[in-house]
Design a protein around this motif. Structure first.
Motif, PDB file in Angstrom:
ATOM      1  N   ASN A 176       0.468  -0.992  -0.571  1.00  0.00           N
ATOM      2  CA  ASN A 176      -0.143   0.690  -0.025  1.00  0.00           C
ATOM      3  C   ASN A 176       0.452   0.960   0.255  1.00  0.00           C
ATOM      4  O   ASN A 176       0.926   1.989  -0.826  1.00  0.00           O
ATOM      5  N   GLU A 177       1.812   1.155  -0.013  1.00  0.00           N
ATOM      6  CA  GLU A 177       2.656   2.291   0.952  1.00  0.00           C
ATOM      7  C   GLU A 177       3.553   2.907  -0.736  1.00  0.00           C
ATOM      8  O   GLU A 177       3.371   4.008  -1.246  1.00  0.00           O
ATOM      9  N   TYR A 178       3.738   1.883  -0.927  1.00  0.00           N
ATOM     10  CA  TYR A 178       4.554   1.520  -2.122  1.00  0.00           C
ATOM     11  C   TYR A 178       3.186   2.140  -3.443  1.00  0.00           C
ATOM     12  O   TYR A 178       4.137   3.095  -3.830  1.00  0.00           O
ATOM     13  N   LEU A 179       2.385   1.981  -3.250  1.00  0.00           N
ATOM     14  CA  LEU A 179       1.655   2.687  -4.516  1.00  0.00           C
ATOM     15  C   LEU A 179       0.539   3.849  -4.120  1.00  0.00           C
ATOM     16  O   LEU A 179       0.627   4.382  -5.009  1.00  0.00           O
ATOM     17  N   PHE A 180       1.411   4.167  -2.965  1.00  0.00           N
ATOM     18  CA  PHE A 180       0.444   5.674  -2.618  1.00  0.00           C
ATOM     19  C   PHE A 180       1.875   6.860  -2.429  1.00  0.00           C
ATOM     20  O   PHE A 180       1.592   7.664  -3.219  1.00  0.00           O
ATOM     21  N   PHE A 181       3.148   6.396  -1.586  1.00  0.00           N
ATOM     22  CA  PHE A 181       4.084   7.599  -1.969  1.00  0.00           C
ATOM     23  C   PHE A 181       5.389   6.802  -3.077  1.00  0.00           C
ATOM     24  O   PHE A 181       5.919   7.507  -3.103  1.00  0.00           O
ATOM     25  N   GLN A 182       5.489   5.794  -3.645  1.00  0.00           N
ATOM     26  CA  GLN A 182       5.574   5.055  -4.870  1.00  0.00           C
ATOM     27  C   GLN A 182       7.311   4.751  -4.221  1.00  0.00           C
ATOM     28  O   GLN A 182       8.235   4.072  -5.060  1.00  0.00           O
ATOM     29  N   MET A 183       7.337   4.016  -2.802  1.00  0.00           N
ATOM     30  CA  MET A 183       8.529   3.573  -1.988  1.00  0.00           C
ATOM     31  C   MET A 183       7.818   3.444  -0.516  1.00  0.00           C
ATOM     32  O   MET A 183       6.930   3.775  -0.167  1.00  0.00           O
ATOM     33  N   GLY A 184       8.983   2.114  -0.048  1.00  0.00           N
ATOM     34  CA  GLY A 184       8.251   1.533   1.009  1.00  0.00           C
ATOM     35  C   GLY A 184       9.249   2.313   2.419  1.00  0.00           C
ATOM     36  O   GLY A 184      10.220   3.154   1.942  1.00  0.00           O
ATOM     37  N   LEU A 185       8.103   3.068   3.286  1.00  0.00           N
ATOM     38  CA  LEU A 185       8.578   3.523   4.873  1.00  0.00           C
ATOM     39  C   LEU A 185       9.166   2.993   5.460  1.00  0.00           C
ATOM     40  O   LEU A 185       8.958   1.344   5.628  1.00  0.00           O
ATOM     41  N   GLY A 186      10.327   3.320   6.143  1.00  0.00           N
ATOM     42  CA  GLY A 186      10.828   2.605   7.228  1.00  0.00           C
ATOM     43  C   GLY A 186      11.656   1.091   6.402  1.00  0.00           C
ATOM     44  O   GLY A 186      11.897   1.733   5.560  1.00  0.00           O
TER      45      GLY A 186
ATOM     46  N   LEU B  98      16.851  -2.131   6.704  1.00  0.00           N
ATOM     47  CA  LEU B  98      17.466  -0.901   6.817  1.00  0.00           C
ATOM     48  C   LEU B  98      17.308  -0.406   7.108  1.00  0.00           C
ATOM     49  O   LEU B  98      16.966  -0.050   5.265  1.00  0.00           O
ATOM     50  N   SER B  99      16.565   1.205   7.565  1.00  0.00           N
ATOM     51  CA  SER B  99      16.590   1.851   7.805  1.00  0.00           C
ATOM     52  C   SER B  99      17.115   3.363   7.474  1.00  0.00           C
ATOM     53  O   SER B  99      18.456   2.634   7.166  1.00  0.00           O
ATOM     54  N   PRO B 100      17.318   4.098   6.464  1.00  0.00           N
ATOM     55  CA  PRO B 100      18.360   5.524   6.130  1.00  0.00           C
ATOM     56  C   PRO B 100      19.071   5.691   7.419  1.00  0.00           C
ATOM     57  O   PRO B 100      18.234   5.988   8.078  1.00  0.00           O
TER      58      PRO B 100
ATOM     59  N   ASN C 168      27.044 -11.223  19.456  1.00  0.00           N
ATOM     60  CA  ASN C 168      26.777 -13.073  20.863  1.00  0.00           C
ATOM     61  C   ASN C 168      25.188 -13.227  20.394  1.00  0.00           C
ATOM     62  O   ASN C 168      24.479 -13.452  21.308  1.00  0.00           O
ATOM     63  N   GLY C 169      24.900 -12.659  19.415  1.00  0.00           N
ATOM     64  CA  GLY C 169      23.394 -13.267  19.158  1.00  0.00           C
ATOM     65  C   GLY C 169      22.315 -12.182  18.520  1.00  0.00           C
ATOM     66  O   GLY C 169      21.654 -12.645  18.946  1.00  0.00           O
ATOM     67  N   GLU C 170      22.744 -11.146  19.399  1.00  0.00           N
ATOM     68  CA  GLU C 170      21.741 -10.009  19.307  1.00  0.00           C
ATOM     69  C   GLU C 170      22.186  -9.021  18.350  1.00  0.00           C
ATOM     70  O   GLU C 170      23.713  -8.436  17.957  1.00  0.00           O
ATOM     71  N   LEU C 171      21.126  -8.474  18.739  1.00  0.00           N
ATOM     72  CA  LEU C 171      21.166  -7.514  17.082  1.00  0.00           C
ATOM     73  C   LEU C 171      21.044  -6.322  17.452  1.00  0.00           C
ATOM     74  O   LEU C 171      20.439  -5.674  18.616  1.00  0.00           O
ATOM     75  N   ALA C 172      22.208  -4.889  16.942  1.00  0.00           N
ATOM     76  CA  ALA C 172      22.026  -3.501  17.298  1.00  0.00           C
ATOM     77  C   ALA C 172      21.924  -2.845  16.738  1.00  0.00           C
ATOM     78  O   ALA C 172      22.407  -2.434  15.434  1.00  0.00           O
ATOM     79  N   PHE C 173      20.603  -1.666  16.446  1.00  0.00           N
ATOM     80  CA  PHE C 173      20.606  -1.025  15.364  1.00  0.00           C
ATOM     81  C   PHE C 173      20.647   0.041  15.812  1.00  0.00           C
ATOM     82  O   PHE C 173      20.862   0.984  17.337  1.00  0.00           O
ATOM     83  N   LYS C 174      21.849   0.969  14.493  1.00  0.00           N
ATOM     84  CA  LYS C 174      22.378   2.268  15.114  1.00  0.00           C
ATOM     85  C   LYS C 174      22.224   3.695  14.233  1.00  0.00           C
ATOM     86  O   LYS C 174      22.323   3.452  12.765  1.00  0.00           O
ATOM     87  N   LYS C 175      21.783   4.794  14.369  1.00  0.00           N
ATOM     88  CA  LYS C 175      21.575   5.699  13.254  1.00  0.00           C
ATOM     89  C   LYS C 175      22.808   6.555  13.848  1.00  0.00           C
ATOM     90  O   LYS C 175      23.228   6.858  13.635  1.00  0.00           O
TER      91      LYS C 175
END
Length: 240
Positions: A14-24, A35-37, A45-52
């Motif tokens: 739905n986002e792609y059809l409305f905005f021409q791209m997926g969000l987030g 990954l977000s921009p 150790n098996g844990e995921l960490a996200f950093k902006k």
């Protein structure tokens, strides 16, 4: 089979059809994330960490003149293009005739690290003046003394290659630009292994009309709310 397990992410569709791209971080495939921009992903150790790692800030600078900003912009452009021309093989450049690719090709021709001539590539649709912008690329190449090769893109090119283009994209993109880009890249690949392009200029400098409309909308809203002078506005009503 693996293909039977693929499901569509209806929210992202739905986002792609409305905005021409997926969000987030959503993709068109259910349970497959991206990954977000401006983010990094670290696994420890098996844990995921996200950093902006990057965010855009509009801290207005009233301490310098326009001449200062003009010269600073030119300095940054020359430095960036010079770094991108470091190569041990001859380089090329895509030239659409627009400002972004024209500036990059012109500067690259002066700053390139190898003696071989810089070669430019463009595509055209010669089905009438309305669709053929090759004259702008030709004028740029002539003025910058760059050899220009052109590909006349026909309807059979689309029929023969669109399935291949979709396959190599992996993920849908908005707009028809991927098709002529593929055709011109096919031409460039016959002559050069390193090719510069002007993508990203509109995003950096606000070159798309939709950016201006959205900004104008915020200016109007601030004017109605009486908060126009409180915000850090880059442009004014007059400049719009």
């Amino acid at each position: 089979p693996f293909l039977d397990e693929i499901e569509t992410n209806e929210t992202a569709l739905n986002e792609y059809l409305f905005f021409q791209m997926g969000l987030g971080y959503e993709t068109l495939f259910k349970d497959i994330k991206q990954l977000s921009p401006a983010h990094t992903l670290t696994i420890s150790n098996g844990e995921l960490a996200f950093k902006k790692y990057w965010e855009v800030y509009y801290n207005l600078d009233f301490d310098h003149t326009q001449k200062y900003f003009d010269e600073k912009l030119q300095e940054l452009l020359y430095d960036s293009i010079k770094y991108h021309t470091v190569s041990d093989v001859p380089i090329g450049a895509y030239v659409s005739g627009g400002i972004d690719s024209g500036v990059i090709a012109s500067v690259a021709n002066k700053e390139k690290s190898v003696e071989d001539e810089l070669m430019a590539f463009t595509g055209k649709f010669s089905v009438g003046d309305l669709y053929d912008e090759s004259m702008f690329a030709e004028k740029l190449a002539e003025k910058a003394n760059i050899k220009l090769l052109q590909k006349d893109i026909k309807e059979h090119d689309f029929v023969n290659n669109i399935e291949k283009i979709i396959y190599h994209l992996d993920y849908p993109v908005a707009g028809p630009g991927s098709f002529p880009q593929y055709e011109v890249s096919e031409l460039a690949a016959k002559y050069r292994k390193v090719v510069l392009g002007g993508q990203g200029g509109d995003e950096i400098f606000g070159g798309y009309t939709r950016y201006l409309i959205a900004y104008f909308e915020q200016c109007i809203k601030a004017g109605i709310d009486g908060t126009l002078n409180n915000g850090k506005y880059v442009v004014t009503y007059e400049s719009i």
